[in-house]
Design a protein around this motif. Structure first.
Motif, PDB file in Angstrom:
ATOM      1  N   ALA A  21      68.974   7.162  93.724  1.00 52.82           N
ATOM      2  CA  ALA A  21      69.175   5.858  93.078  1.00 52.82           C
ATOM      3  C   ALA A  21      68.916   4.681  94.030  1.00 52.82           C
ATOM      4  O   ALA A  21      69.710   3.737  94.063  1.00 52.82           O
ATOM      5  N   GLY A  22      67.865   4.745  94.789  1.00 51.57           N
ATOM      6  CA  GLY A  22      67.532   3.613  95.659  1.00 51.57           C
ATOM      7  C   GLY A  22      68.439   3.475  96.871  1.00 51.57           C
ATOM      8  O   GLY A  22      68.488   2.423  97.524  1.00 51.57           O
ATOM      9  N   GLU A  23      69.183   4.554  97.212  1.00 56.35           N
ATOM     10  CA  GLU A  23      70.153   4.444  98.301  1.00 56.35           C
ATOM     11  C   GLU A  23      69.499   4.285  99.681  1.00 56.35           C
ATOM     12  O   GLU A  23      70.102   3.717 100.587  1.00 56.35           O
ATOM     13  N   CYS A  24      68.249   4.771  99.821  1.00 55.51           N
ATOM     14  CA  CYS A  24      67.603   4.665 101.149  1.00 55.51           C
ATOM     15  C   CYS A  24      67.292   3.196 101.464  1.00 55.51           C
ATOM     16  O   CYS A  24      67.567   2.721 102.573  1.00 55.51           O
ATOM     17  N   ALA A  25      66.737   2.496 100.480  1.00 58.83           N
ATOM     18  CA  ALA A  25      66.423   1.079 100.698  1.00 58.83           C
ATOM     19  C   ALA A  25      67.711   0.288 100.910  1.00 58.83           C
ATOM     20  O   ALA A  25      67.761  -0.640 101.734  1.00 58.83           O
ATOM     21  N   PHE A  26      68.766   0.674 100.197  1.00 58.10           N
ATOM     22  CA  PHE A  26      70.042  -0.031 100.354  1.00 58.10           C
ATOM     23  C   PHE A  26      70.573   0.140 101.772  1.00 58.10           C
ATOM     24  O   PHE A  26      71.016  -0.821 102.409  1.00 58.10           O
ATOM     25  N   PHE A  27      70.526   1.370 102.258  1.00 60.50           N
ATOM     26  CA  PHE A  27      71.017   1.665 103.620  1.00 60.50           C
ATOM     27  C   PHE A  27      70.239   0.837 104.634  1.00 60.50           C
ATOM     28  O   PHE A  27      70.805   0.208 105.534  1.00 60.50           O
ATOM     29  N   GLU A  28      68.922   0.819 104.460  1.00 61.98           N
ATOM     30  CA  GLU A  28      68.089   0.096 105.426  1.00 61.98           C
ATOM     31  C   GLU A  28      68.404  -1.402 105.413  1.00 61.98           C
ATOM     32  O   GLU A  28      68.502  -2.035 106.470  1.00 61.98           O
ATOM     33  N   ALA A  29      68.631  -1.942 104.226  1.00 61.53           N
ATOM     34  CA  ALA A  29      68.965  -3.371 104.117  1.00 61.53           C
ATOM     35  C   ALA A  29      70.305  -3.654 104.790  1.00 61.53           C
ATOM     36  O   ALA A  29      70.462  -4.646 105.516  1.00 61.53           O
ATOM     37  N   ALA A  30      71.283  -2.768 104.571  1.00 63.77           N
ATOM     38  CA  ALA A  30      72.603  -2.952 105.190  1.00 63.77           C
ATOM     39  C   ALA A  30      72.470  -2.883 106.713  1.00 63.77           C
ATOM     40  O   ALA A  30      73.069  -3.684 107.438  1.00 63.77           O
ATOM     41  N   TRP A  31      71.665  -1.943 107.195  1.00 59.36           N
ATOM     42  CA  TRP A  31      71.445  -1.793 108.647  1.00 59.36           C
ATOM     43  C   TRP A  31      70.813  -3.062 109.223  1.00 59.36           C
ATOM     44  O   TRP A  31      71.233  -3.570 110.259  1.00 59.36           O
ATOM     45  N   GLN A  32      69.817  -3.583 108.492  1.00 61.89           N
ATOM     46  CA  GLN A  32      69.142  -4.794 108.991  1.00 61.89           C
ATOM     47  C   GLN A  32      70.078  -5.989 109.047  1.00 61.89           C
ATOM     48  O   GLN A  32      69.956  -6.847 109.911  1.00 61.89           O
ATOM     49  N   GLN A  33      71.027  -6.018 108.111  1.00 59.53           N
ATOM     50  CA  GLN A  33      71.967  -7.150 108.071  1.00 59.53           C
ATOM     51  C   GLN A  33      73.202  -6.925 108.937  1.00 59.53           C
ATOM     52  O   GLN A  33      74.104  -7.760 108.965  1.00 59.53           O
ATOM     53  N   GLY A  34      73.270  -5.779 109.600  1.00 58.81           N
ATOM     54  CA  GLY A  34      74.421  -5.498 110.465  1.00 58.81           C
ATOM     55  C   GLY A  34      75.701  -5.227 109.697  1.00 58.81           C
ATOM     56  O   GLY A  34      76.795  -5.505 110.193  1.00 58.81           O
ATOM     57  N   ARG A  57      65.056   8.234 110.124  1.00 57.89           N
ATOM     58  CA  ARG A  57      64.041   7.327 109.585  1.00 57.89           C
ATOM     59  C   ARG A  57      64.014   6.001 110.340  1.00 57.89           C
ATOM     60  O   ARG A  57      62.954   5.414 110.565  1.00 57.89           O
ATOM     61  N   LEU A  58      65.215   5.538 110.740  1.00 53.70           N
ATOM     62  CA  LEU A  58      65.289   4.260 111.449  1.00 53.70           C
ATOM     63  C   LEU A  58      65.150   4.460 112.961  1.00 53.70           C
ATOM     64  O   LEU A  58      65.193   3.481 113.727  1.00 53.70           O
ATOM     65  N   GLY A  59      65.032   5.711 113.374  1.00 54.53           N
ATOM     66  CA  GLY A  59      64.828   6.004 114.800  1.00 54.53           C
ATOM     67  C   GLY A  59      66.046   5.694 115.657  1.00 54.53           C
ATOM     68  O   GLY A  59      65.907   5.344 116.825  1.00 54.53           O
ATOM     69  N   ARG A  60      67.245   5.821 115.093  1.00 56.27           N
ATOM     70  CA  ARG A  60      68.464   5.551 115.846  1.00 56.27           C
ATOM     71  C   ARG A  60      69.197   6.857 116.155  1.00 56.27           C
ATOM     72  O   ARG A  60      69.227   7.753 115.291  1.00 56.27           O
ATOM     73  N   GLU A 144      71.109  -3.068 116.400  1.00 58.06           N
ATOM     74  CA  GLU A 144      70.748  -1.724 115.892  1.00 58.06           C
ATOM     75  C   GLU A 144      71.964  -0.873 115.569  1.00 58.06           C
ATOM     76  O   GLU A 144      71.852   0.144 114.883  1.00 58.06           O
ATOM     77  N   PHE A 145      73.145  -1.251 116.088  1.00 56.75           N
ATOM     78  CA  PHE A 145      74.335  -0.427 115.845  1.00 56.75           C
ATOM     79  C   PHE A 145      74.765  -0.525 114.384  1.00 56.75           C
ATOM     80  O   PHE A 145      74.732  -1.596 113.776  1.00 56.75           O
ATOM     81  N   MET A 146      75.198   0.616 113.836  1.00 59.86           N
ATOM     82  CA  MET A 146      75.746   0.603 112.469  1.00 59.86           C
ATOM     83  C   MET A 146      76.906   1.592 112.385  1.00 59.86           C
ATOM     84  O   MET A 146      76.831   2.692 112.934  1.00 59.86           O
ATOM     85  N   LEU A 147      77.945   1.172 111.680  1.00 60.87           N
ATOM     86  CA  LEU A 147      79.078   2.059 111.433  1.00 60.87           C
ATOM     87  C   LEU A 147      79.021   2.514 109.979  1.00 60.87           C
ATOM     88  O   LEU A 147      78.909   1.694 109.070  1.00 60.87           O
TER      89      LEU A 147
END
Ligand code: ADP
Length: 268
Positions: A21-34, A57-60, A144-147
């Motif tokens: 359900a579009g969760e990959c794009a959501f995760f990436e957006a959240a990561w970009q916004q910290g 995918r994000l190389g982290r 780049e950090f994400m919890l």
């Protein structure tokens, strides 16, 4: 020699994840916004795989911690350890993730001791800092950090749930078992069993899940379906595999097992 130091999981290979359900794009957006992310959903529905996929995918680098009721803030941040008569500070997984700009995934976070939330709070607002009381450092998390934390709302008791003051620091995604045709695809891909045979298993799982909240605390997970299909792909008879993976792990109650056996006897 002590225990091997738990390190970051390799993100070199991309673990396969079937998006629903579009969760990959959501995760990436959240990561970009910290933004920190909370994943809610039953056990074995793909949350851990999703985080592993996104970290790669994000190389982290990914630091996963399975939380339990003895887990303290020091287990996450680090501690002084004796080493050859000296004491040396050793970073915990959360501290390493902050220093290395990685992703820290706390699985079943509500299980952890209360002092854990104290270290998470300053990391999950706009300060994004991790104070290390013992070393006197205040680490500023890099962009780049994400919890990421997960919990299973089905298991929560009044005493063990996330406080509003904690949960309202996270963006949250709700996970559930995928629709039958998608779950068939996942189980077939993970086990190597044909889609036709997997579809029969998913059909049985759907009927077992209808018992959730009545006779069962928790329905059968995608993980157990993958176990079952793998055993069948390896040559085991369907009923034997299903009994051992889709029935016995779910309950110890004789009446419940009998009801599940009844469903199984009409399935294949
Ligand atoms: P959770 O963290 O929610 O308890 P996992 O991520 O460990 O569950 O999922 C259990 C197993 O189910 C995975 O190892 C994988 O084989 C399979 N799985 C579930 N959902 C997916 C998905 N969307 N894509 C790929 N595999 C999946």
């Amino acid at each position: 020699m002590g225990d091997p130091e738990p390190g970051a999981e390799s993100s070199a290979q991309l673990p396969w994840y079937r998006e629903t359900a579009g969760e990959c794009a959501f995760f990436e957006a959240a990561w970009q916004q910290g933004l920190p992310l909370l994943l809610k959903g039953p056990t074995g529905c793909g949350k851990t795989r999703f985080v592993a996929h996104m970290a790669a995918r994000l190389g982290r680098p990914l630091f996963t911690v399975a939380c339990h009721d003895d887990l303290t803030a020091a287990d996450l941040t680090g501690r002084y350890l004796l080493s050859g008569g000296d004491t040396q500070w050793v970073d915990g997984p959360l501290t390493r993730a902050v220093r290395e700009g990685g992703i820290c995934y706390l699985d079943e976070v509500v299980e952890a001791r209360k002092d854990v939330t104290v270290v998470l709070h300053p990391l999950t607002d706009d300060r994004r800092v991790l104070p290390l009381e013992r070393t006197g450092e205040i680490l500023q998390a890099p962009p780049e950090f994400m919890l990421v934390v997960s919990y299973n709302p089905g298991y929560q008791h009044v005493l063990k749930s996330l406080k509003p003051s904690t949960r309202q620091r996270f963006a949250a995604l709700s996970f559930d078992f995928p629709p039958p045709e998608v779950e068939t695809e996942i189980v077939a891909a993970e086990s190597g069993l044909s889609k036709d045979l997997c579809a029969g298993l998913i059909n049985l799982a759907r009927r077992i899940r209808e018992l959730k909240g009545k006779d069962l605390e928790e329905g059968v997970s995608t993980r157990l379906l993958v176990y079952c299909a793998s055993l069948v792909a390896g040559g085991m008879a369907m009923e034997t595999a299903a009994r051992a993976t889709l029935i016995q792990p779910l309950s110890d109650d004789g009446d419940v097992i009998a009801a599940l056996e009844e469903l199984l006897s009409h399935s294949f």
